[in-house]
Design an enzyme around this catalytic site. Structure first.
Site, PDB file in Angstrom:
ATOM      1  N   LYS A  83       0.862  -1.187   0.000  1.00 39.62           N
ATOM      2  CA  LYS A  83       0.000   0.000   0.000  1.00 39.62           C
ATOM      3  C   LYS A  83       0.897   1.235   0.000  1.00 39.62           C
ATOM      4  O   LYS A  83       1.774   1.383   0.863  1.00 39.62           O
ATOM      5  CB  LYS A  83      -0.859  -0.028   1.263  1.00 39.62           C
ATOM      6  CG  LYS A  83      -2.288   0.396   1.067  1.00 39.62           C
ATOM      7  CD  LYS A  83      -3.013   0.194   2.389  1.00 39.62           C
ATOM      8  CE  LYS A  83      -4.452   0.576   2.291  1.00 39.62           C
ATOM      9  NZ  LYS A  83      -5.057   0.682   3.620  1.00 39.62           N
TER      10      LYS A  83
HETATM   11  C1  E4P Z   1      -8.462   1.231   3.543  1.00 41.25           C
HETATM   12  O1  E4P Z   1      -7.567   0.765   2.925  1.00 41.25           O
HETATM   13  C2  E4P Z   1      -8.312   2.333   4.506  1.00 41.25           C
HETATM   14  O2  E4P Z   1      -7.237   2.062   5.329  1.00 41.25           O
HETATM   15  C3  E4P Z   1      -9.542   2.500   5.326  1.00 41.25           C
HETATM   16  O3  E4P Z   1     -10.684   2.092   4.611  1.00 41.25           O
HETATM   17  C4  E4P Z   1      -9.695   3.854   5.942  1.00 41.25           C
HETATM   18  O4  E4P Z   1     -10.912   3.894   6.630  1.00 41.25           O
HETATM   19  P1  E4P Z   1     -11.258   5.024   7.705  1.00 41.25           P
HETATM   20  O5  E4P Z   1     -11.452   6.301   6.965  1.00 41.25           O
HETATM   21  O6  E4P Z   1     -12.518   4.550   8.341  1.00 41.25           O
HETATM   22  O7  E4P Z   1     -10.097   5.089   8.639  1.00 41.25           O
END
Ligand code: E4P
Length: 221
Positions: A83
């Protein structure tokens, strides 16, 4: 639509995996910070639990560091997807990692133009953050729709991963739009299944069946 869980909790992942409908996991540094234990060990155990794409995020902010961390993360397990944040250095790193055959999930995407650049750099997944846009009074789902529309015109080998989904309706909207993947916390995943009429209906079926059994037992006496 593929369903990913957005968590680093092994307890949640084991519980959800048992249902057989979870296709992958997304983690991020904040989610891993909530767990106790070595983050790399947790990632490997997640990979051994769910045989699908498992996102682990780099924390370097320069391309060289991202590539170094990305290679290391990818070496931990074949299921790891690297990521990378959607910044200029992230694009450079994505280009290099993708050329090496490593899968990149470009994260922190808040606009269709960012998703377009991520796909062009070779990202395998783009993660538009729906809930965080909603939080600032910007319709997050519209960004997902725009990205899907753009990608429909071209042949990028890139899946739209609707992220930051906060409730079941986000998941349904993403599925109706044709998002390839939705990632969600355990609470949202659990809510997808629950319906009070299912519980009431099942209770009624079981109660009626008990009556049938009692009647049959009485007729045998
Ligand atoms: C996904 O890859 C993200 O890390 C995640 O969906 C972020 O979600 P949040 O905005 O609820 O922290």
């Amino acid at each position: 639509m593929k369903i990913f869980l957005d968590t680093a909790s092994l307890k949640e992942i084991h519980e959800a995996a048992a249902l057989g409908v979870v296709d992958g996991i997304t983690t991020n540094p904040s989610l891993l910070a909530k767990e106790s234990g070595d983050p790399e060990g947790i990632l490997v155990e997640i990979c051994n639990t769910i045989d699908g794409p498992i996102s682990g995020e780099v924390v370097a902010t320069d391309a060289e560091g991202m590539v170094r961390e990305g290679r290391h993360l990818a070496s931990l397990h074949k299921n790891i997807v690297v990521k990378v944040p959607c910044i200029a250095e992230g694009l450079k790193a994505t280009k290099i990692l993708a050329a090496e055959g490593r899968r990149v999930n470009m994260t922190l995407i808040f606009s269709p133009s960012q998703a377009l650049l991520a796909a062009k750099a070779g990202a395998r997944y783009v993660s538009p953050f729906v809930g965080r846009l909603d939080d600032i009074s910007t319709p997050g789902m519209e960004i997902v729709a725009d990205i899907i529309q753009i990608f429909d015109h071209y042949d990028y080998d890139c899946e739209v991963l609707a992220a930051s989904l906060r409730h079941p309706m986000h998941v349904i909207e993403a599925a109706k739009m044709g998002a390839d993947i939705g990632t969600m916390p355990m609470s949202v995943f659990t809510a997808l299944l629950k319906h009070p009429l299912t519980d009431i209906g099942l209770r009624r079926f079981l109660d009626d069946w008990e009556k049938v059994k009692s009647q049959m037992a009485a007729s045998r006496r």
